[in-house]
Design a protein around this motif. Structure first.
Motif, PDB file in Angstrom:
ATOM      1  N   ARG A 157       0.834  -1.079   0.207  1.00 58.80           N
ATOM      2  CA  ARG A 157      -0.084  -0.078  -0.086  1.00 58.80           C
ATOM      3  C   ARG A 157       1.048   1.311   0.053  1.00 58.80           C
ATOM      4  O   ARG A 157       1.213   1.516   0.965  1.00 58.80           O
ATOM      5  CB  ARG A 157      -0.989   0.138   1.078  1.00 58.80           C
TER       6      ARG A 157
ATOM      7  N   GLY B 126      -2.478   7.081  -0.510  1.00 59.82           N
ATOM      8  CA  GLY B 126      -3.094   7.242   0.802  1.00 59.82           C
ATOM      9  C   GLY B 126      -3.044   5.990   1.665  1.00 59.82           C
ATOM     10  O   GLY B 126      -3.613   6.053   2.847  1.00 59.82           O
ATOM     11  N   GLY B 127      -2.367   4.908   1.222  1.00 59.39           N
ATOM     12  CA  GLY B 127      -1.999   3.807   1.869  1.00 59.39           C
ATOM     13  C   GLY B 127      -3.170   3.108   2.160  1.00 59.39           C
ATOM     14  O   GLY B 127      -3.410   1.948   2.768  1.00 59.39           O
ATOM     15  N   ASN B 128      -4.013   3.187   1.134  1.00 60.62           N
ATOM     16  CA  ASN B 128      -5.527   2.262   1.033  1.00 60.62           C
ATOM     17  C   ASN B 128      -5.415   1.592  -0.107  1.00 60.62           C
ATOM     18  O   ASN B 128      -6.513   0.794  -0.281  1.00 60.62           O
ATOM     19  CB  ASN B 128      -6.791   3.345   1.334  1.00 60.62           C
ATOM     20  N   VAL B 129      -4.628   1.670  -1.239  1.00 57.36           N
ATOM     21  CA  VAL B 129      -4.762   0.912  -2.374  1.00 57.36           C
ATOM     22  C   VAL B 129      -3.606   0.224  -2.560  1.00 57.36           C
ATOM     23  O   VAL B 129      -2.339   0.533  -2.456  1.00 57.36           O
ATOM     24  CB  VAL B 129      -4.838   1.922  -3.464  1.00 57.36           C
ATOM     25  N   LYS B 130      -3.664  -1.138  -3.143  1.00 60.38           N
ATOM     26  CA  LYS B 130      -2.752  -2.045  -2.989  1.00 60.38           C
ATOM     27  C   LYS B 130      -2.230  -2.112  -4.713  1.00 60.38           C
ATOM     28  O   LYS B 130      -2.987  -1.972  -5.560  1.00 60.38           O
ATOM     29  CB  LYS B 130      -3.249  -3.578  -2.962  1.00 60.38           C
TER      30      LYS B 130
ATOM     31  N   TYR C 124      -2.859   7.339   5.600  1.00 60.23           N
ATOM     32  CA  TYR C 124      -4.252   7.720   5.685  1.00 60.23           C
ATOM     33  C   TYR C 124      -4.573   8.584   6.675  1.00 60.23           C
ATOM     34  O   TYR C 124      -5.914   9.073   6.635  1.00 60.23           O
ATOM     35  CB  TYR C 124      -5.026   6.470   6.275  1.00 60.23           C
ATOM     36  N   LYS C 125      -3.695   9.470   7.617  1.00 56.63           N
ATOM     37  CA  LYS C 125      -4.176  10.522   8.508  1.00 56.63           C
ATOM     38  C   LYS C 125      -3.833  11.929   7.737  1.00 56.63           C
ATOM     39  O   LYS C 125      -4.283  12.792   8.293  1.00 56.63           O
ATOM     40  CB  LYS C 125      -3.380  10.289   9.614  1.00 56.63           C
TER      41      LYS C 125
ATOM     42  N   LYS D 249      -6.134  15.071   7.551  1.00 56.88           N
ATOM     43  CA  LYS D 249      -7.113  14.830   8.821  1.00 56.88           C
ATOM     44  C   LYS D 249      -6.563  15.343   9.929  1.00 56.88           C
ATOM     45  O   LYS D 249      -5.091  15.359  10.162  1.00 56.88           O
ATOM     46  CB  LYS D 249      -7.516  13.562   8.740  1.00 56.88           C
TER      47      LYS D 249
END
Length: 249
Positions: free
Chosen positions: A85, A90-94, A212-213, A216
């Motif tokens: 990731r 964003g650390g959410n997609v492989k 991912y943060k 935010k």
């Protein structure tokens, strides 16, 4: 020679470290995700054993920048993954590991470009020591170096290259503030580490939090280790980080 022996020769290579780097980064957290993003990160490369010889670096100062080839020694025992990731997504997609610069690779080898500041021939405990002073490194302290090569602008800088999801440098829009206490502390430690303020600012401007943060706001107090200092900081708002405490680790 049998086919198995041929394959074994092709697929198995012994690599030995030629030295190691001393860097301000004591842990993976807060290391910039690419070299050159934190110019205030100064390091020293010590050549070791039979490689600690002045002849190995003869004429190396003709080159302003160097490629460092190194081992991801702190993560190599965790093995590798075919899908990872990447932070830039964003650390959410492989994504396939070979399409990234993840440390979890089939072979735990990394490469970074650093600026060569100067070469030092020192005496340590009565023994000669070759030391390469570099800046802009993104390597954790004591990373084993397995090769050093000169950076060649005419062939290594391909200005028309495309880089998919990592085409542009991440925007560093975060403002870094120091509390009154932290300002006093950083002033005290600047005698030992003259560039510590700039180093802290450049590292935090990258927003070292998990990908991912990013973008935010959270209320967590964070800590990072630079040299032998523990830097404590927190998000004040979406565009501001405050350093509120700096102590010896």
């Amino acid at each position: 020679m049998s086919e198995n022996n041929k394959n074994n020769q092709i697929h198995s290579v012994q690599v030995n470290a030629i030295g190691f780097i001393e860097s301000p980064y004591q842990e993976k957290f807060a290391i910039p995700r690419q070299p050159g993003l934190v110019s205030a990160a100064y390091g020293k490369i010590f050549l070791t054993n039979e490689h600690n010889h002045q002849e190995l670096v003869k004429d190396i100062e003709q080159f302003s920048h160097l490629w460092l080839v190194f081992i991801f020694h702190e993560t190599q025992n965790q093995g590798w993954k075919p899908l990872v990731r990447p932070p830039r997504l964003g650390g959410n997609v492989k994504t396939g590991v070979l399409a990234t610069r993840s440390t979890f690779r089939p072979n735990p080898i990394g490469m970074s470009v650093v600026k060569l500041e100067h070469v030092e021939f020192a005496k340590i405990a009565g023994k000669s020591q070759v030391i390469l002073h570099v800046s802009g490194a993104d390597l954790v302290n004591n990373t084993p170096i397995i090769d050093i090569k000169p950076y060649l602008p005419y062939s290594d800088a391909i200005t028309e290259a495309s880089a998919g999801f990592a085409q542009t440098e991440p925007a560093n829009t975060l403002k870094i503030l120091f509390s009154k206490q932290a300002s006093t502390q950083v002033g005290h430690y600047s005698a030992q580490y003259p560039n510590i303020t700039q180093l802290i600012e450049q590292v935090l401007a990258q927003d070292p939090r998990p990908a991912y943060k990013h973008g935010k706001l959270d209320t967590k107090d964070y800590g990072m280790s630079l040299y032998d200092l523990n830097i404590q900081w927190k998000m004040i708002d979406l565009s501001t980080i405050e350093v509120f405490n700096i102590t010896k680790s």
